[in-house]
Design an enzyme around this catalytic site. Structure first.
Site, PDB file in Angstrom:
ATOM      1  N   LYS A   1       0.868  -1.188   0.000  1.00 30.58           N
ATOM      2  CA  LYS A   1       0.000   0.000   0.000  1.00 30.58           C
ATOM      3  C   LYS A   1       0.902   1.235   0.000  1.00 30.58           C
ATOM      4  O   LYS A   1       1.939   1.250   0.699  1.00 30.58           O
ATOM      5  CB  LYS A   1      -0.839  -0.087   1.276  1.00 30.58           C
TER       6      LYS A   1
ATOM      7  N   SER B   1      -9.338   0.627   3.204  1.00 31.69           N
ATOM      8  CA  SER B   1      -8.594   1.505   2.333  1.00 31.69           C
ATOM      9  C   SER B   1      -7.459   0.812   1.580  1.00 31.69           C
ATOM     10  O   SER B   1      -6.863   1.417   0.692  1.00 31.69           O
ATOM     11  CB  SER B   1      -8.018   2.667   3.139  1.00 31.69           C
TER      12      SER B   1
ATOM     13  N   SER C   1      -9.356  -1.846   7.347  1.00 34.83           N
ATOM     14  CA  SER C   1      -8.836  -1.601   5.992  1.00 34.83           C
ATOM     15  C   SER C   1      -8.022  -2.737   5.375  1.00 34.83           C
ATOM     16  O   SER C   1      -7.674  -2.667   4.192  1.00 34.83           O
ATOM     17  CB  SER C   1      -8.014  -0.309   5.971  1.00 34.83           C
TER      18      SER C   1
END
Lengths: 460, 58
Positions: A73, A149, A173
């Site tokens: 990420k 996310s 997330s």
């Protein structure tokens, strides 16, 4: 090899000489270039670095993740890349001068970083839609959300572009994209894995962890990432507690229960939990106390701590935020401090009450998300008969668990007749990641849960 | 329901936040959700001795 192998399969192929690390990495880079235009999973490729690292692993000793391509990420520091954390604003920062600790540890085990992944702005998101980089799409249906996310992490692994990705989980997330993209996702105990050199969101709730298509891959990567790091002040000094070698030890059925009450869910969420419980022969249920208040407390801590982190940016560059994120953060800046103090007190009280339940059981099962992946752009959905915004409410079942830092593996369920997966949380007591992973492995071995590469991307 | 607009205006002033009128409906809406959340939190009785769950360690 066609590039969609698991991490464990790649390690075996490398160690037996069936392939080279360089060949594995070239195949991964080729698949990313071929497919990512439709997925929006990657924001950066580090091809030259990956090739150099691959050659070094080919020439040296082979670690437990030898030759495994992975991506992170884009809130993880990667030397030479700007850590954008899904934002426009952070792109004005200088490139990172070193890697995040977890990147260093995975590479020390022989894994190869190939790039950085799309995410919701500043991790305040459950959709996988990014106002600046576009949405990361769900590989099982490109018109649907990947979840957030860590949406790029979910998208990249479910499409078979990499077997392993790292994400962060403050309120869900890792578990939400794992559920929506049909993956295994591990949110470890709060304080278990170093967060050093990653961009924070809510320090008192932030966790980092892996997403993969098998439990074994989760365990292999988790084992490689454990260990003290003085650069993370919230990190445990517990010794390494390896899990991969113990995956085959089953957990007694009598020590597993389904969370009832608040966690009952409806429709496919409820059916997925029932499916997992039936596979394990579990008929017992258990009640967690004060869950709505616990979720509310996590919600408020997130608003206020998140706002505190971004206060200067809210003052100077409000126009450069994703409007959905900005307005939540602005509201968070305005909340009374006594609410956060009360929320932190409830956190301890709630933690003590829930941990006591683990005297009776080893594992609690609950839905990961209230529904399968919504369509991209969908703003509202029905939650227990009430139409509510999608963005904050996909975490209704994850938020009360991460609030007290319990370890969770989200396992992917494909219900009969359904074209999209949905996850179930396998929740264990603090520091017992091994138990959650063993139950996930047990379910995977019996075929009750699975994480296939999305059909459209499965054949090279 | 609180008067979210009053809170928003006062807090923005204290915090030196410039609120574009375009932001106000979203901020107000989030403040109203936060108040509902705080109501749930207030509904739980906490002892005076309840310690917060801070991470800080000396």
């Amino acid at each position: 090899m066609n590039g969609t192998e698991s991490a464990a399969e790649i390690v075996t192929a490398v160690k037996t000489g069936a392939t080279t690390v360089r060949a594995v990495v070239e195949l991964a880079l080729s698949r990313i270039r071929q497919h990512d235009g439709r997925l929006g999973a990657f924001t950066d490729l580090v091809a030259q670095r990956a090739q150099r690292t691959a050659d070094a692993v080919d020439a040296g000793p082979k670690g437990p993740l030898a030759g495994v391509p992975f991506a992170v990420k884009n809130l993880f520091d990667v030397e030479g890349l700007v850590t954008r954390a899904g934002s426009k604003i952070n792109r004005d920062n200088a490139p990172a001068t070193r890697d995040a600790t977890l990147v260093t540890r995975l590479e020390a085990a022989g894994a190869i970083l190939v790039g950085a992944l799309n995410m919701g702005e500043y991790a305040y998101d459950f959709t996988g839609e990014n106002a600046h980089d576009g949405a990361s799409r769900n590989p099982h249906n490109l018109d649907h959300m990947s979840g957030g996310s860590s949406g790029g992490s979910g998208s990249a692994v479910a499409a078979g572009l990499v077997p392993l990705a790292l994400g962060s989980d403050t309120n869900g997330s890792i578990r939400v994209p794992s559920s929506l993209c049909g993956l295994f996702g591990l949110k470890p105990t709060y304080g278990r894995l170093s967060r050093a050199h990653s961009f924070p969101f809510v320090a008192s709730l932030d966790h980092l962890g892996p997403l993969a298509r098998t439990t074994r891959d989760l365990a292999l990567s988790y084992d490689a990432m454990q260990g003290f790091d003085e650069a993370d002040p919230g990190l445990t000094k517990r010794p390494l507690e390896p899990t991969e070698s113990r995956l085959k030890h089953p957990i007694p059925t009598g020590r597993i229960a389904v969370a009832d009450g608040y966690f009952k869910g409806e429709g496919v969420a409820s059916a997925a939990v029932a499916h997992v419980a039936a596979a394990l022969g579990v008929s017992r249920s258990i009640s967690l106390p004060d869950v709505p208040a616990a979720r509310a407390a996590a919600y408020l801590i997130t608003m206020v701590e998140g706002a505190s982190l971004h206060l200067d940016r809210l003052r100077t560059r409000p126009q450069d935020f994703d409007p959905d994120v900005r307005d939540r953060l602005l509201a968070g800046a305005m909340l009374p401090g006594v609410w956060v103090q009360r929320a932190q007190k409830l956190r301890r009280v709630y933690r003590d009450a829930v941990v006591k339940l683990f005297d009776e059981v080893d594992v609690i099962l609950a839905p990961s998300t209230p529904m399968q992946a919504p369509r991209l752009g969908q703003k509202t959905a029905m939650f227990n008969g009430i139409e509510l915004p999608v963005r904050p409410n996909m975490g209704v079942f994850t938020q009360p668990i991460s609030f007290i830092g319990l370890p969770v593996v989200s396992v992917p369920v494909w219900l009969e007749g359904e074209s999209l997966p949905i996850g179930v949380q396998v929740i264990a007591a603090p520091w017992r990641e091994d138990i959650a992973l063993r139950v996930a492995y047990q379910l995977e071995e019996m075929g009750a849960v699975r994480a296939p590469v999305a059909k459209e991307f499965a054949n090279g | 329901m609180i008067e979210a607009e009053k809170l928003m205006t006062a807090a923005a002033d204290v915090l030196r936040l410039k609120l574009d009128p375009e932001y106000e409906p979203g901020v107000k809406s989030h403040l109203e959700v936060a108040v509902k959340m705080a109501t749930l939190l207030d509904a739980v009785e906490l002892d005076d001795e309840a310690e917060p769950a801070w991470v800080y360690r000396p």
